[in-house]
Write a protein that holds these residues in place. Sequence first.
Motif, mmCIF file in Angstrom:
data_model
loop_
_atom_site.group_PDB
_atom_site.id
_atom_site.type_symbol
_atom_site.label_atom_id
_atom_site.label_comp_id
_atom_site.label_asym_id
_atom_site.label_seq_id
_atom_site.Cartn_x
_atom_site.Cartn_y
_atom_site.Cartn_z
ATOM 1 N N UNK A 43 0.815 -1.212 0.000
ATOM 2 C CA UNK A 43 0.000 0.000 0.000
ATOM 3 C C UNK A 43 0.851 1.266 0.000
ATOM 4 N N UNK A 44 2.166 1.107 0.258
ATOM 5 C CA UNK A 44 3.076 2.255 0.136
ATOM 6 C C UNK A 44 4.326 1.825 -0.612
ATOM 7 N N UNK A 45 4.891 2.745 -1.367
ATOM 8 C CA UNK A 45 6.065 2.411 -2.165
ATOM 9 C C UNK A 45 7.251 2.056 -1.266
ATOM 10 N N UNK A 46 7.426 2.830 -0.163
ATOM 11 C CA UNK A 46 8.578 2.595 0.710
ATOM 12 C C UNK A 46 8.544 1.175 1.279
ATOM 13 N N UNK A 47 7.377 0.764 1.755
ATOM 14 C CA UNK A 47 7.230 -0.604 2.284
ATOM 15 C C UNK A 47 7.591 -1.641 1.237
ATOM 16 N N UNK A 48 7.110 -1.409 0.011
ATOM 17 C CA UNK A 48 7.369 -2.371 -1.055
ATOM 18 C C UNK A 48 8.861 -2.524 -1.285
ATOM 19 N N UNK A 49 9.587 -1.387 -1.255
ATOM 20 C CA UNK A 49 11.019 -1.457 -1.532
ATOM 21 C C UNK A 49 11.752 -2.220 -0.439
ATOM 22 N N UNK A 50 11.383 -1.970 0.823
ATOM 23 C CA UNK A 50 12.044 -2.690 1.919
ATOM 24 C C UNK A 50 11.777 -4.187 1.792
ATOM 25 N N UNK A 51 10.536 -4.522 1.490
ATOM 26 C CA UNK A 51 10.181 -5.935 1.357
ATOM 27 C C UNK A 51 10.954 -6.564 0.202
ATOM 28 N N UNK A 52 11.075 -5.841 -0.907
ATOM 29 C CA UNK A 52 11.844 -6.348 -2.042
ATOM 30 C C UNK A 52 13.285 -6.605 -1.649
ATOM 31 N N UNK A 53 13.865 -5.642 -0.923
ATOM 32 C CA UNK A 53 15.242 -5.789 -0.460
ATOM 33 C C UNK A 53 15.386 -7.017 0.415
ATOM 34 N N UNK A 54 14.415 -7.195 1.320
ATOM 35 C CA UNK A 54 14.445 -8.346 2.220
ATOM 36 C C UNK A 54 14.458 -9.630 1.422
ATOM 37 N N UNK A 55 13.642 -9.672 0.387
ATOM 38 C CA UNK A 55 13.544 -10.907 -0.377
ATOM 39 C C UNK A 55 14.817 -11.197 -1.163
ATOM 40 N N UNK A 56 15.444 -10.137 -1.712
ATOM 41 C CA UNK A 56 16.707 -10.354 -2.423
ATOM 42 C C UNK A 56 17.725 -10.970 -1.475
ATOM 43 N N UNK A 57 17.824 -10.377 -0.277
ATOM 44 C CA UNK A 57 18.786 -10.863 0.715
ATOM 45 C C UNK A 57 18.501 -12.317 1.100
ATOM 46 N N UNK A 58 17.247 -12.591 1.434
ATOM 47 C CA UNK A 58 16.912 -13.930 1.937
ATOM 48 C C UNK A 58 17.060 -14.985 0.842
ATOM 49 N N UNK A 59 16.573 -14.678 -0.363
ATOM 50 C CA UNK A 59 16.646 -15.690 -1.428
ATOM 51 C C UNK A 59 18.091 -15.965 -1.818
ATOM 52 N N UNK A 60 18.881 -14.889 -1.972
ATOM 53 C CA UNK A 60 20.273 -15.100 -2.353
ATOM 54 C C UNK A 60 21.003 -15.865 -1.265
ATOM 55 N N UNK A 61 20.797 -15.455 -0.011
ATOM 56 C CA UNK A 61 21.485 -16.088 1.109
ATOM 57 C C UNK A 61 21.118 -17.546 1.251
ATOM 58 N N UNK A 62 19.820 -17.832 1.222
ATOM 59 C CA UNK A 62 19.412 -19.219 1.447
ATOM 60 C C UNK A 62 19.794 -20.082 0.252
ATOM 61 N N UNK A 63 19.741 -19.505 -0.960
ATOM 62 C CA UNK A 63 20.171 -20.262 -2.129
ATOM 63 C C UNK A 63 21.644 -20.651 -2.008
ATOM 64 N N UNK A 64 22.465 -19.677 -1.553
ATOM 65 C CA UNK A 64 23.893 -19.951 -1.395
ATOM 66 C C UNK A 64 24.117 -21.093 -0.417
ATOM 67 N N UNK A 65 23.453 -21.008 0.737
ATOM 68 C CA UNK A 65 23.683 -21.998 1.774
ATOM 69 C C UNK A 65 23.170 -23.379 1.354
ATOM 70 N N UNK A 66 21.990 -23.389 0.750
ATOM 71 C CA UNK A 66 21.434 -24.674 0.310
ATOM 72 C C UNK A 66 22.341 -25.292 -0.747
ATOM 73 N N UNK A 67 22.855 -24.435 -1.641
ATOM 74 C CA UNK A 67 23.712 -24.938 -2.703
ATOM 75 C C UNK A 67 25.027 -25.487 -2.140
ATOM 76 N N UNK A 68 25.573 -24.795 -1.138
ATOM 77 C CA UNK A 68 26.812 -25.280 -0.528
ATOM 78 C C UNK A 68 26.603 -26.624 0.153
ATOM 79 N N UNK A 69 25.416 -26.786 0.730
ATOM 80 C CA UNK A 69 25.145 -28.008 1.486
ATOM 81 C C UNK A 69 24.483 -29.078 0.646
ATOM 82 N N UNK A 70 24.354 -28.833 -0.670
ATOM 83 C CA UNK A 70 23.454 -29.687 -1.441
ATOM 84 C C UNK A 70 23.872 -31.151 -1.481
ATOM 85 N N UNK A 71 25.172 -31.412 -1.322
ATOM 86 C CA UNK A 71 25.596 -32.817 -1.333
ATOM 87 C C UNK A 71 25.448 -33.461 0.041
ATOM 88 N N UNK A 72 25.171 -32.660 1.066
ATOM 89 C CA UNK A 72 25.129 -33.208 2.424
ATOM 90 C C UNK A 72 23.725 -33.300 2.982
#
Lengths: 217, 199
Positions: A43-72
Amino acid sequence: MANNPPVPPGGPKGKQTLREGVWGNNPIAIQVLGICSALAVTNKLANSLVMGGALIFVTAGSNLLVSLLRRHIPRRIRMIVEVGIIATFVILFDLFLKAFYFEMSKQLGPYVGLIITNCIVMGRAEAFALQNPPLLAIVDGAANGLGYAIVLAIIGLVRELLGTGKVFGLTVLSGQWYQPNQLMVLAPGAFIALGFLIAAFNLLKGPQAEPGKEAKP
Amino acid sequence: MNDAPNISAWVILIAAIFTNNILLSNFLGMCSFLVCSKRVPTAIGLGAAVIFVMTCTAALNWLINDYVLRPTGLMHLQFIIFIAVIAAFVQFVEMFIERFSPTLYHALGIFLPLITVNCAILGASLFMIVRNYTFGQAVAFGFGGAVGWALAIVLMAGLNQKLGYSDVPRPFRGVAIAMIITGVMAMTFMGFAGMVAIQ
């Protein structure tokens, strides 16, 4: 091979992965994942941007960790491991927000925690990070986060502008000739705005995108 | 720590179903809502599963939060604990349905594990913590929210079956028209707003 021009992280495949995430296979408009937060915080642009930022951080981070651990990671319990990894990154972001941007953290409320159950993060971990090397996984996570953030920003902009006549809290459409349409800020406006956005995506992508078939779990 | 809001559990129950519908006003559980709303029986099955899981996890999570996390000061682990409780619970429901109703199990197929990542379930737990509900209020909220969600998905499935016969403009086919219908549905539910209200 040795005297090739410098390639972006992850090689030429990285570039393709990036484009797929942002445009060709946009998480919201094409895959229709993670709608919940796309509607709730826009409902506000500022909120949307923070949420977008959060998602970039979380998706990239969790993808990295899952990928590193993927054989284990044992196959049978991989879901719970992925959720654990994702939850860790979300808690990190939540604590960061509480410490430095308390007002924003209050406005987003439980929706920060709900990133855990955002299907995009889980979907990327499951569909991409489990099969690909870490560097490519980061690119994929960030690209999908970015695609998500862009769509959120568009919806946030449209809803704030039409709903209150303001952008970032500054009046753009003056009250003299523009009557703000409260509906856009309320819940139904969110659904309708997203509906039209998805239709626009379908239109731009042309007939080769098969409408009605994109709703994959 | 604020005190619990002074509202009767009944009011919360009614409000969670109608005025503050977890799907139509808080946008929770959209993913499975869009995917599983093609046929009414599937929608009813999933709705029932969600009602069961959400009521129980809201109660469990409230107890864990109040008796384990708060005294030990581990409140920041809420997210991870809540999601673990939910995941374990869904596993249980899955085994239960597989054993007693194979037809339903096949109809819901891969969507059952998806309840784990159904934001409505985790959302209900998080909202009840944010709003400082008492135990009774939390259970009422979990149950009411789930009934509201089930109501919305069954309505949507009914509409979707009708939609099969209508000539929708090409770019709107699929999810786009579903979103707009949901928007209209949310508007009608706003008509209940005068009845009762919670936050």
